[in-house]
Design a protein around this motif. Structure first.
Motif, short mmCIF file in Angstrom:
data_model
loop_
_atom_site.label_atom_id
_atom_site.label_comp_id
_atom_site.label_asym_id
_atom_site.label_seq_id
_atom_site.Cartn_x
_atom_site.Cartn_y
_atom_site.Cartn_z
N GLY A 14 -12.49 -10.10 14.63
CA GLY A 14 -11.41 -11.08 14.35
C GLY A 14 -10.67 -10.68 12.98
N TRP A 15 -11.01 -9.34 12.53
CA TRP A 15 -10.10 -8.97 11.51
C TRP A 15 -8.95 -8.11 11.80
CZ3 TRP A 15 -15.15 -6.94 8.70
CH2 TRP A 15 -15.82 -8.10 8.11
N LEU A 16 -9.08 -7.61 13.07
CA LEU A 16 -7.79 -7.27 13.92
C LEU A 16 -7.41 -8.16 14.68
CD1 LEU A 16 -5.70 -4.83 14.63
CD2 LEU A 16 -7.70 -3.89 16.13
N ARG A 17 -6.02 -8.54 14.22
CA ARG A 17 -5.23 -9.35 15.57
C ARG A 17 -3.99 -8.41 15.90
NH1 ARG A 17 -5.63 -15.09 13.01
NH2 ARG A 17 -6.78 -14.53 10.96
N ILE A 18 -3.78 -8.51 17.52
CA ILE A 18 -2.91 -7.94 18.01
C ILE A 18 -1.86 -8.87 18.14
CG2 ILE A 18 -2.10 -6.67 20.15
CD1 ILE A 18 -5.05 -5.82 20.21
N VAL A 19 -0.60 -8.86 17.85
CA VAL A 19 0.52 -9.61 17.91
C VAL A 19 1.52 -8.68 18.64
CG1 VAL A 19 2.57 -10.93 16.66
CG2 VAL A 19 0.25 -10.65 15.71
N ASP A 20 1.54 -8.74 20.00
CA ASP A 20 2.09 -7.82 20.95
C ASP A 20 3.58 -7.99 20.89
OD1 ASP A 20 2.25 -5.74 22.68
OD2 ASP A 20 1.36 -6.94 24.30
N LEU A 21 4.27 -7.48 19.91
CA LEU A 21 5.68 -7.55 19.88
C LEU A 21 6.31 -6.25 20.59
CD1 LEU A 21 5.95 -8.69 16.19
CD2 LEU A 21 5.88 -10.17 18.34
N GLY A 22 5.24 -5.26 20.84
CA GLY A 22 5.96 -4.19 21.47
C GLY A 22 6.24 -3.09 20.59
N ARG A 23 6.18 -3.35 19.10
CA ARG A 23 6.80 -2.35 17.96
C ARG A 23 5.53 -1.44 17.77
NH1 ARG A 23 10.64 -5.75 13.98
NH2 ARG A 23 8.31 -6.67 13.22
N TYR A 24 5.82 -0.23 17.47
CA TYR A 24 5.14 0.55 16.90
C TYR A 24 4.71 0.64 15.51
CZ TYR A 24 1.64 3.82 18.75
OH TYR A 24 0.45 4.46 19.28
N ALA A 25 3.97 -0.53 15.18
CA ALA A 25 3.62 -0.92 13.75
C ALA A 25 2.46 -1.44 13.37
CB ALA A 25 4.83 -1.74 13.41
N LEU A 26 1.77 -1.31 12.24
CA LEU A 26 0.81 -2.05 11.85
C LEU A 26 0.84 -2.45 10.42
CD1 LEU A 26 -1.07 0.04 10.20
CD2 LEU A 26 -1.59 1.04 12.19
N ALA A 27 -0.02 -3.30 9.99
CA ALA A 27 0.09 -3.91 8.56
C ALA A 27 -1.66 -3.97 8.31
CB ALA A 27 0.68 -5.06 8.60
N LEU A 28 -1.94 -3.84 7.23
CA LEU A 28 -3.22 -3.94 6.57
C LEU A 28 -2.77 -5.00 5.22
CD1 LEU A 28 -5.10 -0.61 6.47
CD2 LEU A 28 -5.32 -2.29 7.99
N TYR A 29 -3.46 -5.92 5.23
CA TYR A 29 -3.16 -6.99 4.05
C TYR A 29 -4.53 -7.58 3.58
CZ TYR A 29 -3.94 -10.18 7.98
OH TYR A 29 -4.40 -10.92 9.25
N GLU A 30 -4.06 -7.98 2.39
CA GLU A 30 -5.20 -8.52 1.65
C GLU A 30 -5.72 -9.89 2.27
OE1 GLU A 30 -7.50 -10.89 -0.75
OE2 GLU A 30 -5.29 -11.18 -1.21
N LYS A 31 -7.06 -9.95 2.68
CA LYS A 31 -7.54 -10.99 3.47
C LYS A 31 -7.19 -12.39 2.93
CE LYS A 31 -12.22 -10.67 5.33
NZ LYS A 31 -11.91 -10.25 6.58
N THR A 32 -7.35 -12.81 1.89
CA THR A 32 -7.06 -14.41 1.27
C THR A 32 -5.67 -14.50 0.93
OG1 THR A 32 -8.01 -13.63 -0.71
CG2 THR A 32 -9.43 -14.77 0.85
N GLY A 33 -5.06 -13.44 0.29
CA GLY A 33 -3.63 -13.70 -0.17
C GLY A 33 -2.49 -13.47 0.85
N GLY A 34 -2.92 -12.48 1.80
CA GLY A 34 -1.85 -12.09 2.79
C GLY A 34 -0.88 -10.97 2.53
N LYS A 35 -1.12 -10.39 1.22
CA LYS A 35 0.09 -9.48 0.77
C LYS A 35 -0.55 -8.04 1.33
CE LYS A 35 2.68 -10.98 -2.95
NZ LYS A 35 2.09 -12.30 -3.63
N GLY A 36 0.45 -7.22 1.90
CA GLY A 36 -0.04 -6.03 2.19
C GLY A 36 1.13 -4.91 2.50
N ILE A 37 0.75 -3.96 3.33
CA ILE A 37 1.74 -3.00 3.55
C ILE A 37 1.72 -2.79 5.26
CG2 ILE A 37 1.84 -0.34 3.46
CD1 ILE A 37 2.05 -1.68 0.89
#
Ligand SMILES: [Zn+2]
Ligand SMILES: [Zn+2]
Length: 198
Positions: free
Chosen positions: A71-94
């Motif tokens: 469950g730590w990887l979610r697929i939000v299937d927008l069809g864009r070649y993109a990924l984000a890694l973000y801080e679990k509790t605060g949500g800030k990421g890259i």
């Protein structure tokens, strides 16, 4: 060029064994994960979002503790070649995306990305060379903050036993399970179970 803790070559063999073939998309995905990690704090717990189902999720699962199953990887299937890694509790990421505007120099990557060449005309070795030579230069990198609804585990609520198939399902789906409501992927209705094989 290294991909997280692996050499480029070691990562290629990982991709072969995990993904079944040396998919350029998983190789590019590996570079993208590496690009993101190098901009995140060394310490911390990070969740992941992939914006496509294709290839990228396998790179995330190879290089991070995040999987679809945990469950730590979610697929939000927008069809864009993109990924984000973000801080679990605060949500800030890259967020990292493959940027079409940066592909001019890289004909083989562009042809692969926009599927403009028939498979037979593609040159897989040249493509890998270009991915390696291009390094970070073909990706866009952004600071993001994910929506609060993506933080924490999804709530599952209670379960019920379906009166038609006898299996458990999320109670919020209604009086019978979604398979019995017509969403089953199997032909005909599945009847009975096979004997135990000992
Ligand atoms: Zn593939
Ligand atoms: Zn059912």
């Amino acid at each position: 060029m290294n991909i997280c803790t692996y050499t480029f070559e070691d990562y290629l063999s990982l991709v072969r064994s995990f993904h079944g073939h040396l998919a350029p998309g998983v190789v590019i995905g590996g570079v993208m994960v590496d690009v993101a990690y190098r901009r995140l704090p060394a310490e911390g717990l990070f969740d992941a979002i992939c914006e496509t189902r294709a290839c990228l999720p396998d790179a995330v699962q190879l290089l991070t503790p995040c999987t679809v199953g945990n469950g730590w990887l979610r697929i939000v299937d927008l069809g864009r070649y993109a990924l984000a890694l973000y801080e679990k509790t605060g949500g800030k990421g890259i967020r990292v995306f493959l940027d079409p505007a940066r592909l001019e120099k890289w004909s083989e990557i562009r042809a692969w990305f926009f599927k403009t060449k028939p498979k037979a005309e593609q040159d897989p070795d040249r493509l890998l060379d270009q991915i390696r030579e291009a390094g970070e230069s073909i990706y866009g990198v952004q600071e993001v903050e994910v929506h609060p609804c993506f933080l924490g585990r999804p709530h599952r609520g209670g379960f019920a036993v379906c009166p038609l198939c006898g299996e458990s399902y999320p109670a919020r789906d209604g009086g019978i399970c979604r398979a019995c409501q017509g969403e089953s992927p199997y032909r005909d209705s599945v009847k009975g179970t096979l004997p135990v094989v000992s």
